[in-house]
Design an enzyme around this catalytic site. Structure first.
Site, PDB file in Angstrom:
ATOM      1  N   ARG A   1     -11.508 -45.842  -3.592  1.00 26.69           N
ATOM      2  CA  ARG A   1     -12.890 -45.530  -4.020  1.00 26.69           C
ATOM      3  C   ARG A   1     -13.536 -46.437  -4.349  1.00 26.69           C
ATOM      4  O   ARG A   1     -13.390 -46.362  -5.642  1.00 26.69           O
ATOM      5  CB  ARG A   1     -13.424 -44.060  -4.059  1.00 26.69           C
ATOM      6  CG  ARG A   1     -15.021 -43.692  -4.482  1.00 26.69           C
ATOM      7  CD  ARG A   1     -15.675 -42.131  -4.644  1.00 26.69           C
ATOM      8  NE  ARG A   1     -16.949 -42.587  -4.510  1.00 26.69           N
ATOM      9  CZ  ARG A   1     -17.640 -42.938  -6.055  1.00 26.69           C
ATOM     10  NH1 ARG A   1     -17.506 -42.143  -6.893  1.00 26.69           N
ATOM     11  NH2 ARG A   1     -18.523 -42.811  -5.592  1.00 26.69           N
TER      12      ARG A   1
ATOM     13  N   HIS B   1     -23.961 -47.737  -6.581  1.00 26.21           N
ATOM     14  CA  HIS B   1     -23.428 -47.665  -7.338  1.00 26.21           C
ATOM     15  C   HIS B   1     -24.049 -47.763  -8.478  1.00 26.21           C
ATOM     16  O   HIS B   1     -23.679 -49.070  -9.491  1.00 26.21           O
ATOM     17  CB  HIS B   1     -22.169 -47.307  -7.533  1.00 26.21           C
ATOM     18  CG  HIS B   1     -21.095 -46.831  -9.018  1.00 26.21           C
ATOM     19  ND1 HIS B   1     -20.082 -45.767  -8.384  1.00 26.21           N
ATOM     20  CD2 HIS B   1     -21.163 -46.677 -10.462  1.00 26.21           C
ATOM     21  CE1 HIS B   1     -19.428 -44.697  -9.385  1.00 26.21           C
ATOM     22  NE2 HIS B   1     -20.747 -45.452 -10.611  1.00 26.21           N
TER      23      HIS B   1
ATOM     24  N   GLU C   1     -24.338 -40.315  -7.408  1.00 26.45           N
ATOM     25  CA  GLU C   1     -25.047 -40.268  -8.710  1.00 26.45           C
ATOM     26  C   GLU C   1     -26.524 -40.008  -8.224  1.00 26.45           C
ATOM     27  O   GLU C   1     -26.918 -40.693  -9.796  1.00 26.45           O
ATOM     28  CB  GLU C   1     -24.238 -40.222 -10.158  1.00 26.45           C
ATOM     29  CG  GLU C   1     -22.797 -39.704 -10.172  1.00 26.45           C
ATOM     30  CD  GLU C   1     -22.379 -39.819 -11.087  1.00 26.45           C
ATOM     31  OE1 GLU C   1     -22.778 -40.703 -12.040  1.00 26.45           O
ATOM     32  OE2 GLU C   1     -21.421 -39.658 -11.706  1.00 26.45           O
TER      33      GLU C   1
ATOM     34  N   ASN D   1     -19.244 -34.943  -8.220  1.00 26.79           N
ATOM     35  CA  ASN D   1     -18.352 -35.871  -9.184  1.00 26.79           C
ATOM     36  C   ASN D   1     -18.480 -34.778 -10.751  1.00 26.79           C
ATOM     37  O   ASN D   1     -19.425 -34.348 -10.769  1.00 26.79           O
ATOM     38  CB  ASN D   1     -19.610 -36.848 -10.129  1.00 26.79           C
ATOM     39  CG  ASN D   1     -18.638 -38.232  -8.956  1.00 26.79           C
ATOM     40  OD1 ASN D   1     -18.049 -37.785  -8.412  1.00 26.79           O
ATOM     41  ND2 ASN D   1     -19.693 -39.128  -9.321  1.00 26.79           N
TER      42      ASN D   1
ATOM     43  N   TYR E   1     -17.273 -33.418 -15.055  1.00 30.95           N
ATOM     44  CA  TYR E   1     -16.303 -33.995 -15.881  1.00 30.95           C
ATOM     45  C   TYR E   1     -16.473 -33.448 -16.949  1.00 30.95           C
ATOM     46  O   TYR E   1     -16.052 -32.665 -17.971  1.00 30.95           O
ATOM     47  CB  TYR E   1     -17.075 -35.545 -17.070  1.00 30.95           C
ATOM     48  CG  TYR E   1     -16.726 -36.614 -15.963  1.00 30.95           C
ATOM     49  CD1 TYR E   1     -15.899 -37.468 -16.375  1.00 30.95           C
ATOM     50  CD2 TYR E   1     -17.477 -36.562 -14.633  1.00 30.95           C
ATOM     51  CE1 TYR E   1     -15.638 -38.873 -15.353  1.00 30.95           C
ATOM     52  CE2 TYR E   1     -17.818 -38.125 -14.223  1.00 30.95           C
ATOM     53  CZ  TYR E   1     -16.413 -38.316 -14.515  1.00 30.95           C
ATOM     54  OH  TYR E   1     -16.135 -39.867 -14.131  1.00 30.95           O
TER      55      TYR E   1
END
Ligand code: IFM
Length: 444
Positions: free
Chosen positions: A81, A124, A169, A295, A297
């Protein structure tokens, strides 16, 4: 040191996609062969990047991409990716930049030749600076510019791409970049965030239409970040604060895409914070997606606070990564189960998960046992979600390489491959080797 999952786990099946991820600005360098982006300008602004660094060279991937693809192959992953640098592929007049496109065509051809599936992200965070000069994501016109960029590039790529994500995001672009200003373009003001978010979502929706037309055979979708929000205390005010934070951070982005509407909270925003939602916008934004990238974390804690009703509270729980983020694998299971309960989800890929750790190279090796433990526990958490009925199609480690960690500069290392920024030498860390071993066993 190994990565292990139960023998019967879906994570062992051949059709489950394992990959590694990167982003253009964080690894490419070669800034002189593209237009300026908002991150170049932000890095050049004193005080914005913790170590005063920039993306001019980064991991020099632009020149070392063949070696990096060999590394990806060596790891034995199924997919890679990466994102496209918009200022590299589109010139100031909105035309294709041939040199920039050729870079990615070569990369795509080499990945495909090696049987590595390309997962391409269009945005991004590195907006061309000239578009920011015209207002950036606060200008509705940027969404149209994005649509045109996606149209030209997806036509040029033909059938080379396995999967396209429109945005990575959008919460970070909108909130960090246009509301609290700790990311490029560094704009501050509570009145901006939701407006930028709306234009980003609009850009996503219009790009989905284009992709459905130009590349009906690729898997087209979007990547969202999720931070499960927990209450600092059991006080009702704090519980409500955590609920509100969840709406702002998480639901604000997924609800318009999957349900064609913003959360109810929209009505209670001050008028000058409200996005300009025009007829047809929500229909565009909610264009069907083939996959949702998640995503994950860590989790975050909240308590009551003004003016929005919530404020982030210090997280005193558990072990922390080098980012100060709690290692909380259960959050991944809970998040996936709750998304499945609350929404009619398309197939889900975990498009980022990983940890920054203070690595050291000793005798030519990086024994990143804590990162490895992070991966092990999160893959177990993913397996637990699958066991509870969540449909997950793939998992990407963030990141292939140590790289430019935005406002943190180069001090935080997320790679499963170490980068010596003086020499650009790559060293596969113990975590990278463990991934490789796990994937080989799976293939056997
Ligand atoms: O490095 C970033 C990436 O660019 C976006 N998601 C989070 C990562 C770690 O902060």
């Amino acid at each position: 040191m190994n990565i292990t999952v139960p023998k019967t786990s879906r994570l062992r099946s051949k059709d489950f996609v394992f990959g590694v991820a990167t982003a253009a600005f964080q690894i490419e360098g070669a800034a002189d062969s593209r237009l300026e982006s908002i991150w170049d300008r932000f890095c050049a602004t004193p005080g914005m990047i913790r170590d005063g660094s920039n993306g001019l060279v980064a991991c020099d991937h632009y020149n070392r991409w063949r070696e990096d693809v060999d590394l990806i192959e060596q790891l034995g992953v199924d997919a890679y990716r990466f994102s496209l640098s918009w200022p590299r592929v589109i010139d100031q007049n909105g035309h294709l930049n041939k040199v920039g496109i050729t870079f990615y065509l070569n990369l795509l051809d080499r990945l495909n030749a090696k049987g590595i599936k390309p997962f391409v992200t269009f945005y991004h965070w590195d907006l061309p600076q000239h578009l920011q000069d015209a207002g950036g994501w606060l200008n509705r016109n940027t969404a149209f510019k994005f649509r045109d960029y996606v149209d030209l590039v997806s036509k040029a790529f033909g059938d080379r791409v396995f999967s396209y994500a429109t945005l990575n995001e959008p919460y970070c672009s909108a909130y960090l970049g246009y509301e609290i200003g700790i990311h490029a373009p560094g704009i501050t003001g509570a009145q901006h965030g939701k407006k930028a978010a709306h234009h980003l979502l609009l850009a996503h929706g219009m790009a989905m239409e284009v992709l459905a037309r130009n590349c009906p055979d690729s898997l087209n979708g979007i990547v969202l970040n999720f931070s499960p929000c927990y209450s600092k205390t059991t006080k009702p005010e704090d519980i409500e604060a955590a609920r509100l934070a969840d709406v702002f951070l998480n639901q604000w982005y997924i609800a318009p895409i999957l349900n064609a509407q913003y959360p109810d909270l929209l009505a209670s925003l001050p008028d000058d914070h409200k996005p300009d939602i025009r007829d047809g916008d929500m229909k565009l934004i909610s264009h069907a997606i083939d996959f949702l990238g998640v995503n994950y974390y860590t989790r975050e804690f909240f308590q009551e606070g003004s003016p929005s009703g919530f404020q982030q509270a210090e997280n005193l729980e558990g072990q922390k990564t080098d980012m100060g983020w709690e290692v909380f694998p259960q959050g991944l299971t809970d998040l996936l189960v709750s998304l499945t309960t609350d929404y009619n989800l398309p197939p889900v890929y975990i498009t980022e998960n990983g940890a920054a750790m203070p690595d050291i190279v000793e005798n030519g090796m990086v024994m990143d046992t804590e990162r490895l433990a992070y991966y092990q526990s999160h893959l177990q958490a993913l397996d637990a979600a699958i066991e509870q009925g969540v449909a997950i199609e793939g998992y990407f480690a963030w990141s292939l390489l140590d790289n430019f960690e935005w406002a943190e500069g180069y001090a935080k290392r997320f790679g499963i491959v170490h980068v010596d920024y003086e020499t650009q030498k790559r060293t596969v860390k113990a975590s990278g080797k463990a991934f490789g071993k796990f994937l080989k066993q799976r293939a056997a």
